[in-house]
Write a protein that holds these residues in place. Structure first.
Motif, short mmCIF file in Angstrom:
data_model
loop_
_atom_site.label_atom_id
_atom_site.label_comp_id
_atom_site.label_asym_id
_atom_site.label_seq_id
_atom_site.Cartn_x
_atom_site.Cartn_y
_atom_site.Cartn_z
N LYS A 179 34.85 37.44 34.25
CA LYS A 179 36.18 37.38 34.85
C LYS A 179 36.36 38.47 35.92
O LYS A 179 37.01 38.25 36.94
CB LYS A 179 37.25 37.51 33.75
N VAL A 180 35.76 39.63 35.68
CA VAL A 180 35.82 40.71 36.69
C VAL A 180 35.11 40.26 37.97
O VAL A 180 35.64 40.39 39.08
CB VAL A 180 35.18 42.00 36.15
N GLU A 181 33.92 39.71 37.81
CA GLU A 181 33.14 39.29 38.97
C GLU A 181 33.82 38.16 39.72
O GLU A 181 33.82 38.12 40.96
CB GLU A 181 31.73 38.88 38.53
N ALA A 182 34.43 37.24 38.97
CA ALA A 182 35.13 36.12 39.61
C ALA A 182 36.33 36.61 40.40
O ALA A 182 36.62 36.11 41.49
CB ALA A 182 35.56 35.11 38.55
N THR A 183 37.03 37.62 39.87
CA THR A 183 38.19 38.17 40.57
C THR A 183 37.77 38.85 41.86
O THR A 183 38.38 38.66 42.91
CB THR A 183 38.92 39.17 39.64
N ARG A 184 36.72 39.63 41.79
CA ARG A 184 36.21 40.30 43.00
C ARG A 184 35.70 39.28 44.03
O ARG A 184 35.85 39.47 45.23
CB ARG A 184 35.10 41.28 42.61
N LEU A 241 36.86 36.55 44.73
CA LEU A 241 38.00 35.97 45.43
C LEU A 241 38.65 36.96 46.40
O LEU A 241 39.69 36.67 47.00
CB LEU A 241 39.04 35.47 44.42
N GLY A 242 38.07 38.15 46.51
CA GLY A 242 38.52 39.11 47.51
C GLY A 242 39.47 40.17 47.01
O GLY A 242 39.97 40.99 47.79
N ALA A 243 39.74 40.20 45.70
CA ALA A 243 40.68 41.19 45.17
C ALA A 243 40.01 42.52 44.89
O ALA A 243 38.81 42.59 44.61
CB ALA A 243 41.31 40.67 43.89
N GLU A 244 40.79 43.59 44.97
CA GLU A 244 40.35 44.92 44.57
C GLU A 244 40.66 45.09 43.08
O GLU A 244 41.78 44.80 42.64
CB GLU A 244 41.09 45.98 45.38
N VAL A 245 39.71 45.55 42.28
CA VAL A 245 39.90 45.72 40.84
C VAL A 245 39.97 47.20 40.51
O VAL A 245 39.11 47.98 40.94
CB VAL A 245 38.76 45.05 40.03
N VAL A 246 41.00 47.59 39.76
CA VAL A 246 41.17 48.96 39.28
C VAL A 246 41.16 48.90 37.75
O VAL A 246 41.99 48.20 37.15
CB VAL A 246 42.49 49.58 39.77
N PHE A 247 40.24 49.64 37.12
CA PHE A 247 40.13 49.56 35.66
C PHE A 247 41.05 50.57 34.96
O PHE A 247 41.30 51.67 35.47
CB PHE A 247 38.68 49.82 35.22
N THR A 248 41.53 50.16 33.76
CA THR A 248 42.33 51.03 32.89
C THR A 248 41.77 50.92 31.47
O THR A 248 40.79 50.22 31.24
CB THR A 248 43.81 50.61 32.89
N MET A 301 42.76 45.94 35.55
CA MET A 301 42.12 45.21 34.45
C MET A 301 41.65 46.19 33.38
O MET A 301 41.31 47.33 33.69
CB MET A 301 40.92 44.40 34.95
N PRO A 302 41.62 45.74 32.11
CA PRO A 302 41.09 46.62 31.06
C PRO A 302 39.59 46.82 31.23
O PRO A 302 38.89 45.92 31.72
CB PRO A 302 41.41 45.84 29.78
N ASP A 303 39.10 47.97 30.81
CA ASP A 303 37.68 48.24 31.00
C ASP A 303 36.79 47.42 30.07
O ASP A 303 35.56 47.45 30.19
CB ASP A 303 37.38 49.74 30.85
N ASN A 304 37.41 46.65 29.15
CA ASN A 304 36.62 45.76 28.28
C ASN A 304 36.77 44.30 28.69
O ASN A 304 36.43 43.40 27.93
CB ASN A 304 37.02 45.94 26.81
N ALA A 305 37.31 44.03 29.88
CA ALA A 305 37.46 42.65 30.36
C ALA A 305 36.08 42.01 30.49
O ALA A 305 35.10 42.68 30.86
CB ALA A 305 38.18 42.63 31.70
N ALA A 320 44.56 48.80 26.39
CA ALA A 320 45.92 48.40 26.04
C ALA A 320 46.59 47.68 27.21
O ALA A 320 46.47 48.10 28.36
CB ALA A 320 46.74 49.63 25.66
N SER A 321 47.29 46.57 26.91
CA SER A 321 47.98 45.84 27.98
C SER A 321 49.04 46.70 28.64
O SER A 321 49.31 46.57 29.84
CB SER A 321 48.59 44.55 27.43
N SER A 322 49.62 47.64 27.88
CA SER A 322 50.63 48.54 28.45
C SER A 322 50.02 49.47 29.49
O SER A 322 50.66 49.82 30.48
CB SER A 322 51.27 49.36 27.33
N ALA A 323 48.75 49.85 29.31
CA ALA A 323 48.09 50.77 30.24
C ALA A 323 47.90 50.13 31.61
O ALA A 323 48.14 50.76 32.65
CB ALA A 323 46.75 51.21 29.68
#
Length: 326
Positions: free
Chosen positions: A106-111, A113-120, A98-102, A123-126
């Protein structure tokens, strides 16, 4: 890669039944002829569950060993939640870049649900590059946010429901466009079932790469510094997906742009006249219906897809305070 067929869409509709909801079609109070396809009613608050669950369930059918190793995607928020929800439902691991400006919501909701989040970076390309790197390292299967036939077929199920709910006569459907998953799916599903029904995309003027691509019939990319200017965080993708672009060229009738103030105004209309909570990306279609009717074809019924309702709490408080002050 060939365009998806009606059989793909029907199979997706069967596959996601029981997980993704058949969402309601709601008349907009005070605006005769405008109807809201409320995808914020999905369990994750957005349409993204349709494509994500279809893609991961298809993986489960075709390659159970790959499913067991886990899935990964790159997303600013709603697709992240779709993949996380689907992975949990199907018993596998999900990793999201996920972008570091998400938005924090949305970040908290994703976590949650049990997912691991890695920030970049933003840019969507990053985030795509990071997901590809982690997939190669760990054997995860990438579940793309939009540029994939299973994703497009899943999103197309929204159109199937709209046509069943609204009928096909004298109908205009408006879909947000970013990477093109929802617009390409909506247009394909609509045109294969009802060729005369008009389908238009809606995009923020500050992130109008899809508009330029559609107009020039050449796939263009905008820099992240441009697309990240819009409040519609779900529509900041820098380019349409290649497969999405092919479907859009084949089936979409046009794309219109809306301003930031029009997006805010549409959100205020939702909050003041309905009990729906729109995120900015989901409000662009209503903004087009309200403020750009002269650019759109005339229709007795206009269906605006409210693509998501994961609104940042601080922004909701701000908008509700403004409404209360008036």
């Amino acid at each position: 890669m060939p365009l998806i067929a009606l059989d793909d869409i029907r199979a997706a509709h069967t596959r996601i039944a029981g997980t993704a909801l058949r969402t309601p079609l709601i008349a907009l109070p005070g605006h005769p002829g405008i109807f809201i396809k409320d995808e914020s009613a999905q369990p994750i608050g957005s349409f993204k569950l349709r494509g994500a669950f279809n893609a991961i369930a298809l993986l489960a059918e075709r390659d159970p060993a790959a499913l067991k190793r886990g899935v990964i995607t790159y997303s600013s928020g709603n697709h992240a939640q779709g993949v996380a929800y689907a992975a949990r439902a199907l018993g596998t691991k999900a990793v999201i870049t996920m972008p570091d400006n998400a938005p924090t919501v949305k970040v908290e909701a994703t976590r949650a649900l049990g997912a691991e989040v890695v920030f970049t970076g933003p840019a969507s390309s990053a985030r795509k590059l990071k997901a590809e790197e982690l997939a190669a390292e760990h054997g995860y299967t990438i579940i793309p946010p939009y540029d994939d036939p299973a994703i497009i077929a899943g999103q197309a199920t929204c159109a199937v429901e709209i046509l069943e709910q609204a009928g096909t006569e004298d109908l205009l459907i408006l879909s947000p466009v970013s990477g093109g998953g929802l617009l390409s799916g909506t247009a394909t599903g609509t045109k294969l079932l009802s060729p005369s029904t008009q389908v238009w995309g809606v995009e923020p003027a500050l992130a109008a790469d899809a508009t330029e691509s559609f107009r020039t019939r050449t796939l263009v990319e905008w820099p992240a510094a441009s697309t990240t200017r819009t409040i519609a965080d779900g529509l900041r993708t820098q380019s349409l997906g290649h497969l999405n672009f092919e479907h859009i060229l084949a089936f979409v009738d046009g794309i219109v742009n809306v301003t930031e103030e029009e997006i805010f105004d549409a959100m205020r209309v939702y909050l003041s006249t309905t009990n729906l909570i729109p995120e900015p990306s989901g409000a662009v279609t209503l903004a087009a219906a309200l403020y750009h009717a002269q650019e759109l074809p005339k229709a007795a019924k206009t269906v605006v897809i409210l693509s998501g309702g994961n609104l940042d709490p601080a922004l909701r408080t701000q908008l509700e305070s403004e409404l209360a002050a008036h």
